[in-house]
Design an enzyme around this catalytic site. Structure first.
Site, PDB file in Angstrom:
ATOM      1  CG  HIS A  15      -1.809  -1.156   1.332  1.00 18.85           C
ATOM      2  ND1 HIS A  15      -3.065  -1.144   0.785  1.00 18.85           N
ATOM      3  CD2 HIS A  15      -1.642  -2.392   1.863  1.00 18.85           C
ATOM      4  CE1 HIS A  15      -3.649  -2.311   0.988  1.00 18.85           C
ATOM      5  NE2 HIS A  15      -2.804  -3.093   1.639  1.00 18.85           N
ATOM      6  NE  ARG A  17      -2.225   3.501   3.484  1.00 15.73           N
ATOM      7  CZ  ARG A  17      -2.914   2.387   3.659  1.00 15.73           C
ATOM      8  NH1 ARG A  17      -3.693   1.897   2.710  1.00 15.73           N
ATOM      9  NH2 ARG A  17      -2.859   1.747   4.800  1.00 15.73           N
ATOM     10  CG  ASN A  41      -6.524  -0.198  -0.065  1.00 14.24           C
ATOM     11  OD1 ASN A  41      -5.416   0.016  -0.540  1.00 14.24           O
ATOM     12  ND2 ASN A  41      -6.699  -0.510   1.211  1.00 14.24           N
ATOM     13  CE  LYS A  99      -6.951  -7.168  -2.207  1.00 16.15           C
ATOM     14  NZ  LYS A  99      -5.782  -7.105  -1.373  1.00 16.15           N
ATOM     15  CG  HIS A 136      -9.014  -8.630   2.256  1.00 17.86           C
ATOM     16  ND1 HIS A 136      -8.072  -7.839   2.868  1.00 17.86           N
ATOM     17  CD2 HIS A 136      -9.752  -9.166   3.271  1.00 17.86           C
ATOM     18  CE1 HIS A 136      -8.222  -7.890   4.178  1.00 17.86           C
ATOM     19  NE2 HIS A 136      -9.236  -8.682   4.445  1.00 17.86           N
ATOM     20  CG  LEU A 219      -8.524  -6.002   9.599  1.00 17.36           C
ATOM     21  CD1 LEU A 219      -9.635  -5.092   9.094  1.00 17.36           C
ATOM     22  CD2 LEU A 219      -9.100  -7.141  10.446  1.00 17.36           C
ATOM     23  CG  ASP A 248      -1.288  -6.179   3.947  1.00 15.97           C
ATOM     24  OD1 ASP A 248      -1.586  -5.186   3.250  1.00 15.97           O
ATOM     25  OD2 ASP A 248      -2.068  -6.663   4.797  1.00 15.97           O
ATOM     26  CG  HIS A 252      -3.218   3.221   8.710  1.00 20.95           C
ATOM     27  ND1 HIS A 252      -4.288   3.652   7.970  1.00 20.95           N
ATOM     28  CD2 HIS A 252      -3.151   1.880   8.528  1.00 20.95           C
ATOM     29  CE1 HIS A 252      -4.865   2.617   7.373  1.00 20.95           C
ATOM     30  NE2 HIS A 252      -4.192   1.526   7.682  1.00 20.95           N
ATOM     31  CB  ALA A 264      -6.827  -2.761  10.110  1.00 14.98           C
TER      32      ALA A 264
HETATM   33  C1  NCD Z   1      -4.714  -2.544   4.704  1.00 21.03           C
HETATM   34  C2  NCD Z   1      -4.765  -1.019   4.563  1.00 21.03           C
HETATM   35  O1  NCD Z   1      -4.546  -0.327   5.543  1.00 21.03           O
HETATM   36  O2  NCD Z   1      -4.983  -0.530   3.441  1.00 21.03           O
HETATM   37  N1  NCD Z   1      -4.818  -2.876   6.095  1.00 21.03           N
HETATM   38  C3  NCD Z   1      -4.412  -4.029   6.682  1.00 21.03           C
HETATM   39  O3  NCD Z   1      -4.632  -4.186   7.881  1.00 21.03           O
HETATM   40  N2  NCD Z   1      -3.785  -4.967   6.022  1.00 21.03           N
HETATM   41  C4  NCD Z   1      -5.774  -3.166   3.871  1.00 21.03           C
HETATM   42  C5  NCD Z   1      -5.647  -4.648   3.677  1.00 21.03           C
HETATM   43  O4  NCD Z   1      -4.742  -5.120   2.972  1.00 21.03           O
HETATM   44  O5  NCD Z   1      -6.453  -5.391   4.246  1.00 21.03           O
HETATM   45 ZN    ZN Z   2      -3.175  -5.010   2.046  1.00 19.16          ZN
END
Ligand code: NCD
Ligand code: ZN
Length: 349
Positions: A15, A17, A41, A99, A136, A219, A248, A252, A264
């Protein structure tokens, strides 16, 4: 000093962002990895070829000059995804995979899929053109316990997809349970799974014992020790070809984690390789690290292995982790497991 040289790794699930957060985290991946599959996402999500091209440009602008890195873009499937557009995006080479987020399963998944039947014809098209599906894999039924959501998804949904579309190339992402390792191992040949460093390093006690640890919350949620051991077993095994690294890494800002309703996601790209080397070493399998981080994924995705190499050294003293990455006036906490790590990537900062 012990030392290993391996093909430069790829990260099959990141991710990045956008905006300033993207600028801060991209170099933490490109320093260590040659390629990565980039999750779609965002808010709003990456829905079509145009979005993916724009997003890719943003990523490319954040790659430090010294790094050679290739982002592999994905589209976010919704119940309105158009299969012709998806096919064109894939065949034009702008998008690598799509995805599937069950609606509500995780961060920014509200636009995800509620009724699988609504995307069945899109999945059929993907199967025909050989486009990989990334899943997912968690049930979103309210009455299913959070620790059972992966198993429930496998039994009720994944099995159905696999049987309906045997030719579809599927990656079950960030698996967390023994059941998932068994299902993937015994399942069809083009069904594979990614595993994160944190699910290999921690179990669910690590979130709760001695006080709640929001930076270990992700998650799918961490599971029991037996599940962690099942993941370690398949990741480090000699015969393993169906399991590979997807970090993953999910940044954040600290204020969004340390709060009454925290997000998460674990940000782990900075030390993912040293942590994995330590886990493989502790399980007497350092020789299999290269398969897990640099070979199996490329084989599944039918793309060439990277040509360059990296070196990991085992130090006499544990390495020191940077605590966080600054982003404007805030910061993102960097994942640090609760055991010492003696391995160091030569390019580590
Ligand atoms: C991910 C996110 O923050 O975009 N969070 C996570 O806990 N893994 C989303 C995801 O891959 O489930
Ligand atoms: Zn992820």
């Amino acid at each position: 000093m012990e030392k290993i040289e391996i093909i430069k790794p790829d990260d099959w699930h990141v991710h990045f962002r956008d905006g300033d957060l993207l600028k801060a985290v991209v170099p933490e991946t490109t320093r260590h990895f040659a390629r990565a599959i980039v999750m779609p996402n965002l808010t709003p999500p990456i829905l079509n070829e145009g979005d993916a091209i724009k997003y890719r440009k943003q990523i490319e602008e954040a790659i430090p000059r010294k790094d050679h890195f290739f982002p592999l873009m994905t589209l976010y499937l919704t119940e309105s995804t158009n299969k012709i557009d998806l096919k064109n995006a894939y065949e034009n080479g702008h998008v690598f995979a799509a995805k599937l987020y069950p609606a509500g399963a995780t961060t920014n998944s509200d636009s995800g899929v509620k009724d699988l039947n609504k995307i069945m014809s899109v999945l059929e098209t993907m199967s025909e053109i050989g486009m990989p599906l990334l899943i997912h894999g968690e049930s979103t039924e309210k009455n299913v316990d959070i620790f059972d959501r992966e198993k429930e998804f496998i039994d009720k949904t994944l099995d159905y997809i696999c049987k309906r579309l045997p030719e579809l190339r599927i990656t079950l992402e960030h698996i967390t349970t023994k059941e998932a390792t068994l299902y993937v191992n015994e399942g069809k040949q083009n069904l594979v799974a990614t595993i994160t460093p944190h699910h290999l390093a921690l179990n669910r006690n690590d979130i709760f014992v001695g006080g709640i640890k929001p930076h270990f919350y992700c998650l799918p949620i961490l599971k029991r020790e037996i599940h962690k051991n099942a993941l370690i077993k398949v990741a480090t095994s000699d015969e393993n070809s169906k399991f590979f690294l997807g970090t993953d890494t999910a940044p954040h800002l600290i204020g969004d984690k340390e709060t009454a309703c925290g997000c998460a996601g674990i940000f782990n790209s900075s030390y993912a390789l040293p942590i994995l080397a330590q886990i493989f070493d502790d399980n007497r399998s350092i020789k299999n690290l290269e398969k897990f981080v640099s070979i199996n994924g490329a084989v599944h995705y039918q793309i060439p292995q990277n040509k360059s190499k990296i070196t990991l050294n085992k130090q006499l003293k544990p390495i020191t982790f940077r605590k966080s990455l600054k982003v404007n006036r805030s910061e993102v906490i960097i994942f640090k497991p609760n055991f010492p790590v003696f391995w160091k990537n030569q390019v580590q900062n």
